[in-house]
Design a protein around this motif. Structure first.
Motif, PDB file in Angstrom:
ATOM      1  N   PRO A  54      -3.987   0.269   2.533  1.00 26.52           N
ATOM      2  CA  PRO A  54      -2.634   0.805   2.293  1.00 26.52           C
ATOM      3  C   PRO A  54      -1.590  -0.283   2.051  1.00 26.52           C
ATOM      4  CG  PRO A  54      -3.685   1.911   4.154  1.00 26.52           C
ATOM      5  CD  PRO A  54      -4.529   0.717   3.832  1.00 26.52           C
ATOM      6  N   SER A  55      -1.629  -1.352   2.854  1.00 26.19           N
ATOM      7  CA  SER A  55      -0.650  -2.428   2.680  1.00 26.19           C
ATOM      8  C   SER A  55      -0.867  -3.169   1.372  1.00 26.19           C
ATOM      9  CB  SER A  55      -0.740  -3.419   3.853  1.00 26.19           C
ATOM     10  OG  SER A  55      -0.371  -2.805   5.062  1.00 26.19           O
ATOM     11  N   LEU A  56      -2.134  -3.388   1.009  1.00 24.33           N
ATOM     12  CA  LEU A  56      -2.425  -4.078  -0.252  1.00 24.33           C
ATOM     13  C   LEU A  56      -1.980  -3.231  -1.436  1.00 24.33           C
ATOM     14  CD1 LEU A  56      -3.720  -6.624  -1.406  1.00 24.33           C
ATOM     15  CD2 LEU A  56      -5.908  -5.415  -1.461  1.00 24.33           C
ATOM     16  N   GLU A  57      -2.167  -1.939  -1.324  1.00 17.32           N
ATOM     17  CA  GLU A  57      -1.742  -1.011  -2.384  1.00 17.32           C
ATOM     18  C   GLU A  57      -0.230  -1.077  -2.577  1.00 17.32           C
ATOM     19  OE1 GLU A  57      -3.986   2.926  -3.209  1.00 17.32           O
ATOM     20  OE2 GLU A  57      -2.288   3.453  -1.928  1.00 17.32           O
ATOM     21  N   ARG A  58       0.504  -1.100  -1.468  1.00 18.16           N
ATOM     22  CA  ARG A  58       1.969  -1.152  -1.561  1.00 18.16           C
ATOM     23  C   ARG A  58       2.444  -2.452  -2.197  1.00 18.16           C
ATOM     24  NH1 ARG A  58       1.624   1.405   3.525  1.00 18.16           N
ATOM     25  NH2 ARG A  58       1.766  -0.592   4.615  1.00 18.16           N
ATOM     26  N   THR A  59       1.858  -3.555  -1.795  1.00 15.32           N
ATOM     27  CA  THR A  59       2.337  -4.856  -2.289  1.00 15.32           C
ATOM     28  C   THR A  59       1.930  -5.112  -3.734  1.00 15.32           C
ATOM     29  OG1 THR A  59       2.574  -7.182  -1.676  1.00 15.32           O
ATOM     30  CG2 THR A  59       0.366  -6.279  -1.558  1.00 15.32           C
ATOM     31  N   LEU A  60       0.796  -4.533  -4.169  1.00 13.32           N
ATOM     32  CA  LEU A  60       0.352  -4.721  -5.549  1.00 13.32           C
ATOM     33  C   LEU A  60       0.974  -3.705  -6.503  1.00 13.32           C
ATOM     34  CD1 LEU A  60      -3.474  -5.526  -5.146  1.00 13.32           C
ATOM     35  CD2 LEU A  60      -1.575  -7.129  -5.486  1.00 13.32           C
ATOM     36  N   GLY A  61       1.416  -2.589  -5.952  1.00 16.86           N
ATOM     37  CA  GLY A  61       2.036  -1.576  -6.796  1.00 16.86           C
ATOM     38  C   GLY A  61       1.059  -0.789  -7.644  1.00 16.86           C
ATOM     39  N   GLN A  62      -0.201  -0.813  -7.268  1.00 13.03           N
ATOM     40  CA  GLN A  62      -1.238  -0.054  -7.962  1.00 13.03           C
ATOM     41  C   GLN A  62      -2.200   0.533  -6.921  1.00 13.03           C
ATOM     42  OE1 GLN A  62      -1.842   0.799 -11.077  1.00 13.03           O
ATOM     43  NE2 GLN A  62      -0.400  -0.463 -12.252  1.00 13.03           N
TER      44      GLN A  62
END
Length: 325
Positions: A54-62
């Motif tokens: 979830p955190s990686l998704e938010r920071t990458l925007g994809q």
């Protein structure tokens, strides 16, 4: 008719490739990212992948999509990553088997060090040396004495032949000068259950897997494989403390990308995941799973993998251990 120096053409080609890579890195990611877990759901690398997703998704925007691709001790899923386009849109989450496989398998479909780019060592989880509660040994020395007095009487379980646990137990039995029989199972759950039930007398297993059985007094912890004592098991000595400083039995979880992935993408992923695993909530959940966050640079992780491959290769050769083809 013009004449172009061969070196000039090569330089132009390299410059063009560098420009394309830079543009790709600047636009990264421009579509969903696949996060390949080369084992079934529920394992340590699957848990870690889903914790950081979830955190990686938010920071990458994809979207970051976790995909389980189990088989052949992680080789099948890892091969998918090794052969994927090196653009950062296909990543893998590895376990310690990542460095064990090349030590025991001479026919790997990829070169672990050449075909994959290390991104980050996410965390480590120590392995625990445990005995069945009915075994008359409370320490490593006491079990070794029992085994010496009764050659080939005692059995040890592992999640499979040529696994990390197999290498660790072979290394230790040789150093201790004892003869104990190997009983391989298909996975960690049946392996630890066999020791709980007394079908085997000793095992080396993740502290996370061992903990419930230790708390239920079905297993007794006699040593831990990390260099330092585990804060969750402060009374359990390390193997170094009980006289075996050459033994380090630790599983780990890390992320990698296909070789050739632009440096800027690798560095961004490394930077973001270093931050994510230190978020209080994520760090706390990792610790609950027995995984101590590590982090560091891609170079740190690459050096660690290389050292682990050399170490396990030496153990495998010394004990004649290889994966059955």
């Amino acid at each position: 008719m013009g004449f172009e120096m061969p070196g000039r053409g090569l330089a132009a080609g390299l410059l063009l490739a560098a420009c394309i890579a830079q543009a790709s890195a600047q636009n990264y990611p421009d579509r969903p990212v696949r996060l390949i877990v080369p084992f079934a759901a529920g394992g340590a690398n699957d848990i870690v992948a889903r914790l950081i997703q979830p955190s990686l998704e938010r920071t990458l925007g994809q979207p970051v999509i976790v995909e389980n691709k189990p088989g052949a001790s992680g080789i099948i899923g890892t091969d998918l990553v090794a052969k994927a386009s090196p653009d950062g849109h296909t990543l893998g989450v590895a376990l310690a088997t990542h460095s064990v496989n090349p030590a025991v398998n001479p026919t790997m479909p990829y070169d672990t060090e050449k075909d994959l780019a290390p991104v980050i060592l996410i965390g480590k989880n120590p392995l625990m040396f445990v005995v069945n509660a009915e075994v008359a040994a409370k320490t490593v020395a006491e079990f070794a004495a029992l085994a010496k007095a009764n050659p080939d009487k005692y059995n040890y379980s592992t999640p499979g032949a040529a696994s990390q646990a197999h290498l660790v137990m072979s290394q230790w039995s040789n150093l201790a000068g004892i003869r104990i029989q190997h009983v391989p199972y298909r996975g960690g759950a049946p392996a630890i259950l066999s020791t709980v039930q007394g079908d085997t007398q000793i095992s080396v297993m993740s502290s996370l897997v061992s903990a419930p059985h230790i708390e239920a007094a079905k297993l007794r912890a006699i040593a831990i494989g990390s260099r330092e004592r585990d804060p969750q098991f402060p009374n359990v000595p390390t193997m170094a403390e009980v006289g075996f400083p050459d033994i380090e039995a630790v599983t780990w979880v890390g992320m990698f990308a296909p070789a050739g992935t632009p440096r800027a993408i690798v560095e961004r992923l490394n930077r973001e995941i270093n931050r994510i695993i230190q978020e209080p909530d994520i760090r706390g959940k990792l610790m609950q799973q027995g995984i101590v966050p590590v982090g560091g640079t891609p170079e740190d992780f690459g050096a660690y993998i290389s050292a682990e491959i050399r170490r396990w290769t030496a153990v495998a050769r010394a004990n004649g251990i290889k994966m059955e083809q």
